[in-house]
Motif scaffolding. Structure first.
Motif, PDB file in Angstrom:
ATOM      1  N   UNK A 132       0.835  -1.207   0.000  1.00  0.00           N
ATOM      2  CA  UNK A 132       0.000   0.000   0.000  1.00  0.00           C
ATOM      3  C   UNK A 132       0.870   1.257   0.000  1.00  0.00           C
ATOM      4  N   UNK A 133       1.931   1.240   0.794  1.00  0.00           N
ATOM      5  CA  UNK A 133       2.852   2.377   0.804  1.00  0.00           C
ATOM      6  C   UNK A 133       3.554   2.521  -0.546  1.00  0.00           C
ATOM      7  N   UNK A 134       3.934   1.383  -1.123  1.00  0.00           N
ATOM      8  CA  UNK A 134       4.627   1.416  -2.412  1.00  0.00           C
ATOM      9  C   UNK A 134       3.755   1.891  -3.558  1.00  0.00           C
ATOM     10  N   UNK A 135       2.441   1.786  -3.384  1.00  0.00           N
ATOM     11  CA  UNK A 135       1.553   2.224  -4.453  1.00  0.00           C
ATOM     12  C   UNK A 135       1.280   3.715  -4.447  1.00  0.00           C
ATOM     13  N   UNK A 136       1.604   4.388  -3.345  1.00  0.00           N
ATOM     14  CA  UNK A 136       1.324   5.821  -3.250  1.00  0.00           C
ATOM     15  C   UNK A 136       2.022   6.654  -4.328  1.00  0.00           C
ATOM     16  N   UNK A 137       3.321   6.425  -4.609  1.00  0.00           N
ATOM     17  CA  UNK A 137       3.975   7.227  -5.646  1.00  0.00           C
ATOM     18  C   UNK A 137       3.378   7.045  -7.037  1.00  0.00           C
ATOM     19  N   UNK A 141       2.166  11.711  -7.933  1.00  0.00           N
ATOM     20  CA  UNK A 141       3.502  11.970  -8.490  1.00  0.00           C
ATOM     21  C   UNK A 141       4.387  12.820  -7.582  1.00  0.00           C
ATOM     22  N   UNK A 142       3.791  13.691  -6.760  1.00  0.00           N
ATOM     23  CA  UNK A 142       4.587  14.540  -5.886  1.00  0.00           C
ATOM     24  C   UNK A 142       5.378  13.721  -4.864  1.00  0.00           C
ATOM     25  N   UNK A 143       4.822  12.567  -4.476  1.00  0.00           N
ATOM     26  CA  UNK A 143       5.542  11.684  -3.550  1.00  0.00           C
ATOM     27  C   UNK A 143       6.772  11.116  -4.243  1.00  0.00           C
ATOM     28  N   UNK A 144       6.620  10.769  -5.499  1.00  0.00           N
ATOM     29  CA  UNK A 144       7.745  10.257  -6.289  1.00  0.00           C
ATOM     30  C   UNK A 144       8.846  11.303  -6.380  1.00  0.00           C
ATOM     31  N   UNK A 151      13.194   5.439 -10.777  1.00  0.00           N
ATOM     32  CA  UNK A 151      12.601   4.441 -11.662  1.00  0.00           C
ATOM     33  C   UNK A 151      11.506   5.058 -12.533  1.00  0.00           C
ATOM     34  N   UNK A 152      11.460   4.677 -13.820  1.00  0.00           N
ATOM     35  CA  UNK A 152      10.362   5.152 -14.679  1.00  0.00           C
ATOM     36  C   UNK A 152       9.024   4.653 -14.148  1.00  0.00           C
ATOM     37  N   UNK A 153       7.968   5.381 -14.466  1.00  0.00           N
ATOM     38  CA  UNK A 153       6.643   5.041 -13.967  1.00  0.00           C
ATOM     39  C   UNK A 153       6.220   3.639 -14.408  1.00  0.00           C
ATOM     40  N   UNK A 154       6.536   3.279 -15.654  1.00  0.00           N
ATOM     41  CA  UNK A 154       6.155   1.966 -16.165  1.00  0.00           C
ATOM     42  C   UNK A 154       6.823   0.855 -15.371  1.00  0.00           C
ATOM     43  N   UNK A 155       8.091   1.047 -15.018  1.00  0.00           N
ATOM     44  CA  UNK A 155       8.822   0.048 -14.250  1.00  0.00           C
ATOM     45  C   UNK A 155       8.270  -0.042 -12.819  1.00  0.00           C
ATOM     46  N   UNK A 156       7.884   1.095 -12.253  1.00  0.00           N
ATOM     47  CA  UNK A 156       7.296   1.097 -10.914  1.00  0.00           C
ATOM     48  C   UNK A 156       5.967   0.339 -10.904  1.00  0.00           C
ATOM     49  N   UNK A 157       5.181   0.519 -11.958  1.00  0.00           N
ATOM     50  CA  UNK A 157       3.916  -0.194 -12.053  1.00  0.00           C
ATOM     51  C   UNK A 157       4.143  -1.694 -12.146  1.00  0.00           C
ATOM     52  N   UNK A 162       4.065  -7.030  -9.490  1.00  0.00           N
ATOM     53  CA  UNK A 162       4.767  -8.242  -9.074  1.00  0.00           C
ATOM     54  C   UNK A 162       4.717  -8.415  -7.557  1.00  0.00           C
ATOM     55  N   UNK A 163       4.912  -7.323  -6.825  1.00  0.00           N
ATOM     56  CA  UNK A 163       4.847  -7.381  -5.370  1.00  0.00           C
ATOM     57  C   UNK A 163       3.424  -7.696  -4.915  1.00  0.00           C
ATOM     58  N   UNK A 164       2.454  -7.137  -5.619  1.00  0.00           N
ATOM     59  CA  UNK A 164       1.062  -7.433  -5.304  1.00  0.00           C
ATOM     60  C   UNK A 164       0.737  -8.901  -5.519  1.00  0.00           C
ATOM     61  N   UNK A 165       1.350  -9.495  -6.545  1.00  0.00           N
ATOM     62  CA  UNK A 165       1.137 -10.916  -6.819  1.00  0.00           C
ATOM     63  C   UNK A 165       1.657 -11.774  -5.669  1.00  0.00           C
TER      64      UNK A 165
END
Length: 220
Positions: A132-137, A141-144, A151-157, A162-165
């Motif tokens: 949940x904390x990792x999903x905030x950025x 975007x201001x948190x990022x 890390x690029x946004x696509x890579x963060x997603x 993967x972590x959610x899995x």
């Protein structure tokens, strides 16, 4: 006429397949809720109720929201908002469920985290909090920017998916193992119930694992 009939049959089959994961989830959840409160209800009944709704209902549905076939929501922005809401409520319910079983074991003088079921449940709650904390950025975007995440946004997603899995696998493993726990065995159901419920959980897990492995969650 025959062509229209074939089209109607195909359409019905397609709709049925789209509803299947949701039917399995809510059917299994309904079964858990029923046996938790009938015939004897107690404070312990809150534990499977809270964990079942959190892990099986909210966690699973929050991920299926992003599936192009199984999601009932077409708007991506609405999917994101619902995903957030489901995850937050699910995490709070799971934490409450852990608190209930902790209090019961404390009062009974029993050991904590003494089974694989308990271990996977605890891991799912801890990972859910981190996730949940990792999903905030991703949403803000201001948190990022503040955290200077390179890390690029696509890579963060992708990493978030993967972590959610991993989190969901722990959660569903805890649910599956609950059907082999002392609580379930005291219900004196025929062993076929254990196999059917275990199969239902692994089916849901398989659908979601395939979704993530195919990169469904990382495309948007």
């Amino acid at each position: 006429y025959q062509r229209r009939v074939r089209e109607a049959v195909v359409s019905t089959q397609s709709t049925g397949m789209e509803l299947l994961p949701h039917v399995i989830i809510f059917g299994l959840l309904g079964f858990i809720l029923t046996i938790s409160w009938v015939p004897n209800a107690s404070l312990f009944s809150m534990h499977p109720t809270l964990m079942g709704v959190a892990f099986l209902g909210l966690y699973c549905e929050s991920i299926l929201l992003f599936h192009p076939r199984f999601s009932p929501v077409s708007s991506h922005s609405l999917r994101v908002k619902l995903h957030q809401a489901f995850q937050i409520v699910g995490l709070l319910m799971a934490a409450a469920g852990m608190w209930v079983i902790y209090q019961l074991k404390e009062s009974a003088g029993k050991a904590h985290i003494s089974t694989w079921h308990a271990l996977f449940g605890l891991l799912a709650v801890i990972l859910g909090f981190i996730q949940s904390l990792g999903g905030l950025p991703l949403v803000y975007p201001q948190i990022k920017s503040i955290l200077r995440i390179a890390l690029p946004l696509k890579e963060m997603k992708r990493k978030h998916a993967q972590m959610g899995l991993i989190t969901l696998i722990c959660a569903l493993t805890a649910i599956a193992l609950s059907f082999y726990s002392t609580w379930f065995e005291k219900k004196e159901f025929h062993r076929i119930y254990q196999h059917v419920t275990f199969g239902a959980v692994t089916t849901i897990m398989g659908v979601i694992v395939a979704q993530v492995m195919q990169g469904r969650l990382g495309r948007d």
